[in-house]
Every structure is written in C-alpha cells, then in structure tokens.
Design an enzyme around this catalytic site. Structure first.
Site, PDB file in Angstrom:
ATOM      1  N   TYR A 220      43.833  47.920  74.389  1.00 53.46           N
ATOM      2  CA  TYR A 220      44.129  49.264  74.878  1.00 53.46           C
ATOM      3  C   TYR A 220      44.449  49.104  76.366  1.00 53.46           C
ATOM      4  CZ  TYR A 220      42.406  51.494  70.608  1.00 53.46           C
ATOM      5  OH  TYR A 220      42.245  51.903  69.313  1.00 53.46           O
ATOM      6  N   HIS A 252      51.505  50.155  68.897  1.00 53.19           N
ATOM      7  CA  HIS A 252      50.957  50.865  67.751  1.00 53.19           C
ATOM      8  C   HIS A 252      50.838  52.372  68.000  1.00 53.19           C
ATOM      9  CE1 HIS A 252      47.857  52.068  64.797  1.00 53.19           C
ATOM     10  NE2 HIS A 252      48.505  51.226  64.034  1.00 53.19           N
ATOM     11  N   HIS A 253      50.194  52.748  69.103  1.00 55.40           N
ATOM     12  CA  HIS A 253      50.227  54.165  69.475  1.00 55.40           C
ATOM     13  C   HIS A 253      50.056  54.325  70.977  1.00 55.40           C
ATOM     14  CE1 HIS A 253      45.704  54.083  68.751  1.00 55.40           C
ATOM     15  NE2 HIS A 253      45.773  54.618  69.933  1.00 55.40           N
ATOM     16  N   HIS A 323      48.151  51.336  72.868  1.00 54.18           N
ATOM     17  CA  HIS A 323      47.418  50.446  71.954  1.00 54.18           C
ATOM     18  C   HIS A 323      48.395  49.390  71.458  1.00 54.18           C
ATOM     19  CE1 HIS A 323      45.333  49.972  67.740  1.00 54.18           C
ATOM     20  NE2 HIS A 323      45.349  48.858  68.443  1.00 54.18           N
ATOM     21  N   HIS A 402      44.366  61.539  62.150  1.00 51.54           N
ATOM     22  CA  HIS A 402      44.047  60.135  62.442  1.00 51.54           C
ATOM     23  C   HIS A 402      42.790  59.661  61.717  1.00 51.54           C
ATOM     24  CE1 HIS A 402      44.354  56.461  64.798  1.00 51.54           C
ATOM     25  NE2 HIS A 402      43.066  56.526  65.023  1.00 51.54           N
ATOM     26  N   HIS A 404      41.101  55.493  60.227  1.00 49.83           N
ATOM     27  CA  HIS A 404      41.367  54.053  60.246  1.00 49.83           C
ATOM     28  C   HIS A 404      41.701  53.576  58.833  1.00 49.83           C
ATOM     29  CE1 HIS A 404      39.381  53.337  64.426  1.00 49.83           C
ATOM     30  NE2 HIS A 404      40.609  53.792  64.499  1.00 49.83           N
ATOM     31  N   MET A 464      37.187  56.935  61.505  1.00 51.49           N
ATOM     32  CA  MET A 464      37.343  58.157  62.287  1.00 51.49           C
ATOM     33  C   MET A 464      37.787  59.269  61.341  1.00 51.49           C
ATOM     34  SD  MET A 464      39.291  56.991  65.744  1.00 51.49           S
ATOM     35  CE  MET A 464      38.403  56.070  66.999  1.00 51.49           C
TER      36      MET A 464
END
Length: 558
Positions: A220, A252-253, A323, A402, A404, A464
């Site tokens: 991150y 990724h984001h 990320h 969102h 995982h 999450m």
C-alpha cells in the site's frame, strides 16, 4: 506455432450434425471498421494477456478482443461460475502442427475438453500486430445451450490458459495440465451514455511520483499532495483512473483521501503506508474523495450534486493510496498511476458525501471453516443517523462494494416498518426521521476450501464486508458500521466450550482470533454462532471525518 500470416488461418466449423466443414480463409480480415472496445482488463499478473470488450444490448451480444503478447500454439479462455476449470464454457484457438483452428468447447467434471455441438462463439478476426496476436470474436449473452455460461449482471469469472505445444486434436487437451490463471470482471455495464461535463471543468491529477514498485506481493503506497493555496470551493463532478501503461496488471486499487481540516501542515511523504517511520499526521487523512478498483470505469456524479473540494473548512492536503499487487515479485518497475479529478467552480445544488457501511474491521466477527454459504450482516441504525441526518433524509445514488477472497456477494437493504426494501437502486430515500430505518449490509461468504475460521481484518486472507454509498446532501457521518457485542461473544465461547466438555475458562487470556480457532467446529458450533450474530445486541460505530467516534451505546437489533 500459430503461423504468422493472416492468410493461412484455417477455421473449422463444427455443425450440429458434426459434419466437418473446413473453411480456408484466404485473408481473414474483417470487412468491418475496427470496433471501439471501451472496457478492458489484464488477465495475467504480467499483463501479457489483455481482454477488451464491447456490449450490444440491441443484439444481446458481447464482442471480445483477446490480445496475447507471445502466442505459442494457442490459447484458451473460459467462463465458469466461480472460475473453476471443470464444467466450464470455453473458447479455444489451437494448432495441430499443420493448421490452426478456432472453436466453442466445454470441459467436463474432470477438466477434459470437447467441442460443443452448437458453435456459439463467432470468430471475426485473427491476426498478428506489432504488440501481439489479436483474436476478435462475439457471442450472445444467452445461447440456450446448457453447456454455455449465461452472461448476466454481476461478476463474471474468466480463466485463461496458454498452449505450449501443438494439439493433434482438441480432446487431448486437459486443462489441469496447462498453466492457467483467473480474473474477475463486471462484464455487462449499464447502457447509459456518459453525461456531458460542464464547459468550465478543470482537472487535477493526483498521481504517484514515478515510484519504484517494491518487489513484494502486497504494497500500500501513500503519497501526500497539496492543493493550490487558497483554492476556492469546487465540486468534483467526475473522476477516472490513470494507470501507467504496462502496469495494468499490478495496480489493484487506488483511493484519494482528504486530510482533516483541523490538521495543519501535513508533511510531504511518498512511501509505504505501513512504514513505521511515516508521519503520524497521515492517520488523519481518511475522508474519501475517490475510489477506483481494477475493471472500474469513470465515475460521474448526478447533475444536481458534486463532491466538495477546496474552500474554507476543508484541508489543502490530499493522500493518494495505491494498492500494488505484485505476485510475480517484478522488481524495478516504475509507476505514476493515480486518479484524475474533474472539478468545476459552478457549484451544484447539493454537496455529495460518501459513507462506509458494513462491518467494523475487527476479528470479533468470523466465518466458520467449510461453509458453502455463510452470511454476516453489518447494521446502520438510527442510533447513528438520527443525530447526523437532515430532516428530509438522504438520497443514495451509487454504491461501491468490497470483500476479500471468500466473499461471494454484498447487498444493502433498507428495513422500514418491518419490510425489506432494496436500497442500492437509483431512487431510494433513506431517512433518519423514520425512527425504524435500518440499513443492513449483507455479505455472503464461501469457505469450503478453508480448514480454519476466517476473521475480519485487513489482510487478504481475512475478510471484509463493506459498501461505500454515495449520497446527498452530505452529512458529518462518514462511517456507520457494527459488530456483535463482545460480552455476548464471550458468553458464546464459554457455552460452546462447556458443551464440548472443555470447561477450562480462557476468558480474555487469549485474543478473539485464537478463541475462534480453538473452538471445536461442528454443525452445532456453526449454528449457534449464526444465531448469536442474528440475535445478540450489537455495538454501533459512527465516525465523523476527523476519525472521532460519535457517542453511541450498545443496542439490540430491534
């Protein structure tokens, strides 16, 4: 290999009668002008395979273009319910050593491949260009062929595979013996033209400053950017991603946060968000302005709302968080990805806001192992909203979900007067002054491949349950989430351990994560946990943007 000239690609069609007609195409160039391909996503971590597509709602067809940087003897693209290689719908390009073939195929329970009696993928073009081999084909959403995957709304799991040697015949292909990988995409996008932006729109690029991506799987990266001095209040009306070409498979984001207005000068910083030496003030930059994840398009605000930026009472400092997902541990790759904000000084009627719903990031909530479907619910009750919301309530116009890897679905419903209403549609008003209004964010998980319980948290192996809702008019409430009351969870642990004859009390001596993993997991343990989550009192968390908690006491579900 696949021969280089566009002239000698032989196409073999298999009709329902299985009569073989080999069509030798003198020059396989589609007479059509090139189709625009607005949606694209890298399939593999190196970015060697890229899928682009377009949708015709009028004809109910998807046009797909697959680019393969280095094609050896063919390529397989598959669609299946969860990305598994068995019982999948396939499109295959292969060469037998003499000729090249294209066809619609399927795989059985073992992963063995056969041609489909009904050919639903239509090849339109196959040719070599400077940056790789291009395959253009189309397919209806629904084919009425039971062996074909039905393309519908929501996430589509796509897997790919490369053929390293020639195949004398397709039935010699076994998917478990070739190198494959998986990507998830939202294939069907809404059929709405992009709104036009106001003529006085300006742009601000919040991008990483040519950083070297670390050669580790997950990073991150945080970067602080200052807005111009004395910038007046503007409205962000659209934002889009800027991804450095070549890094599409690693980025990724990304999110842009505004720092809290009370925090005076935030120091310059460009480095890992997890660095122990990073400035402490970064923790006060949590107000979301923009969020993008792989596969997402540009985000437009409705015509009567914009996201405020600049002006009095706002911060001059923004934090970009990227990320990077680098499973191949590529080193030395440089990146300047980020987000482009489109903003205007012509303010719209409403300030828009973003609120985070779902479950608090905590191991207090867990999913038992070996579950086909397990639900967790995050609540947002009038405890949080009655003090924060305006009398007329709020208007929700978009949502971003969102979870995982174990996540299988997220939806938010509004419960009013004991009835469930879908909330994420365009025009639902969620109001504080209906005293019973509760927003429930329901997440579904599958842990069939796990032998230990999965707890809530930030790591990719934790879970999450989050829905960012976009709404107006803006309030001070940034986050409205819950978890089960910790005292009731301890009662659960005591009860289950006594039931299984383990009487020693581990009250509070070990952490919750350890307590979950020490449980004896069976149907009884699972069902009582499910019932605890659905009936025990919950702890509500309501945050203001400064990351301070609103004062709230525990409450029951009712």
């Amino acid at each position: 290999g696949i021969r280089k000239g566009p002239n000698d690609i032989t196409i073999m069609y298999f009709t329902a009668l299985a009569a073989l007609m080999v069509i030798l195409v003198a020059s396989y160039q589609a007479p059509l002008p090139p189709l625009p391909m607005p949606f694209r996503v890298p399939l593999d971590p190196r970015g060697d395979l890229q899928l682009a597509w377009n949708i015709s709602y009028a004809d109910q067809e998807v046009y797909m273009e697959l680019r393969v940087a280095d094609i050896k003897h063919g390529v397989v693209l598959g669609l299946s319910n969860r990305g598994e290689l068995t019982n999948a719908d396939l499109v295959v390009l292969w060469d037998s050593g003499a000729n090249s073939y294209f066809g619609d195929a399927w795989s059985d329970n073992e992963g063995h491949v056969s041609l489909d009696s009904q050919q639903d993928y239509e090849l339109m073009e196959a040719k070599h260009k400077t940056d790789g081999f291009y395959l253009l084909f189309k397919r209806p959403f629904s084919t009425c062929d039971p062996r074909d995957y039905l393309i519908e709304e929501g996430t589509v799991h796509i897997f790919y595979g490369l053929l390293e040697e020639p195949l004398p015949s397709l039935d010699q292909l076994n998917l478990s013996r070739i190198h494959t990988g998986l990507q998830r995409v939202l294939m069907l996008r809404p059929d709405t033209p992009s709104p036009t932006l106001p003529p006085d729109v300006q742009t601000l690029d919040v991008v990483a400053p040519n950083v070297v991506i670390p050669n580790q799987e997950t990073t991150y990266w945080c970067f602080i950017q200052a807005l111009p001095e004395n910038m007046p209040k503007n409205h962000i009306v659209m934002y889009e991603s800027l991804v450095t070409p070549g890094n599409e498979a690693i980025v990724h984001h990304m999110e842009v946060f505004e720092c809290s207005p009370e925090t005076r000068d935030v120091p310059e910083y460009s480095g890992s968000c997890d660095d122990k030496m990073k400035p402490g003030k970064l923790n006060f930059c949590r107000h979301v302005l923009a969020a993008w994840a792989v596969g997402a398009e540009a985000f437009y605000y409705p015509p009567d709302a914009g996201l405020p930026m600049g002006g009095s009472g706002s911060s001059r400092f923004l934090r970009l968080e990227v990320h990077y997902h680098n499973p191949l541990l590529i080193s030395g790759r440089r990146d300047s990805s980020g987000i482009r904000l489109h903003f205007t000084q012509s303010l719209r009627r409403y300030d828009a806001g973003i609120m985070e719903l779902g479950l608090v990031y905590t191991p207090i909530m867990a999913i038992p192992p070996k579950q086909h479907t397990f639900y967790l619910n995050g609540y947002c009750t009038s405890r949080c909203t009655q003090t924060a919301f305006p009398p007329g309530g709020i208007h929700v116009f978009a949502s971003q979900l969102h979870t995982h890897l174990a996540g299988r679905g997220v939806r938010t419903v509004l419960v009013r007067g004991g009835k469930e209403l879908e909330v994420v549609q365009e025009d639902q008003h969620f109001s504080a002054h209906y005293q019973g209004d509760v927003l429930i964010t329901k997440c579904t998980y599958n842990t069939e491949d796990r032998s230990k319980p999965t707890v809530g948290g930030f790591s990719i192996m934790d879970e999450m349950c989050v829905n960012y809702i976009h709404y107006y008019p803006r309030t001070k409430l940034e986050l409205c989430k819950s978890h089960v009351d910790p005292e009731y969870l301890q009662k659960y642990f005591n009860f289950i351990n006594r039931f299984h004859g383990n009487d020693q009390c581990v009250c509070g001596e070990v952490g919750v994560t350890e307590q979950y993993s020490q449980l004896q997991w069976d149907t009884f343990t699972e069902e009582v946990l499910d019932s605890l989550y659905n009936t025990a009192p919950i702890s509500m968390h309501c945050n203001q943007s400064s990351a301070r908690l609103f004062p709230v006491s525990p409450q029951s579900h009712t």
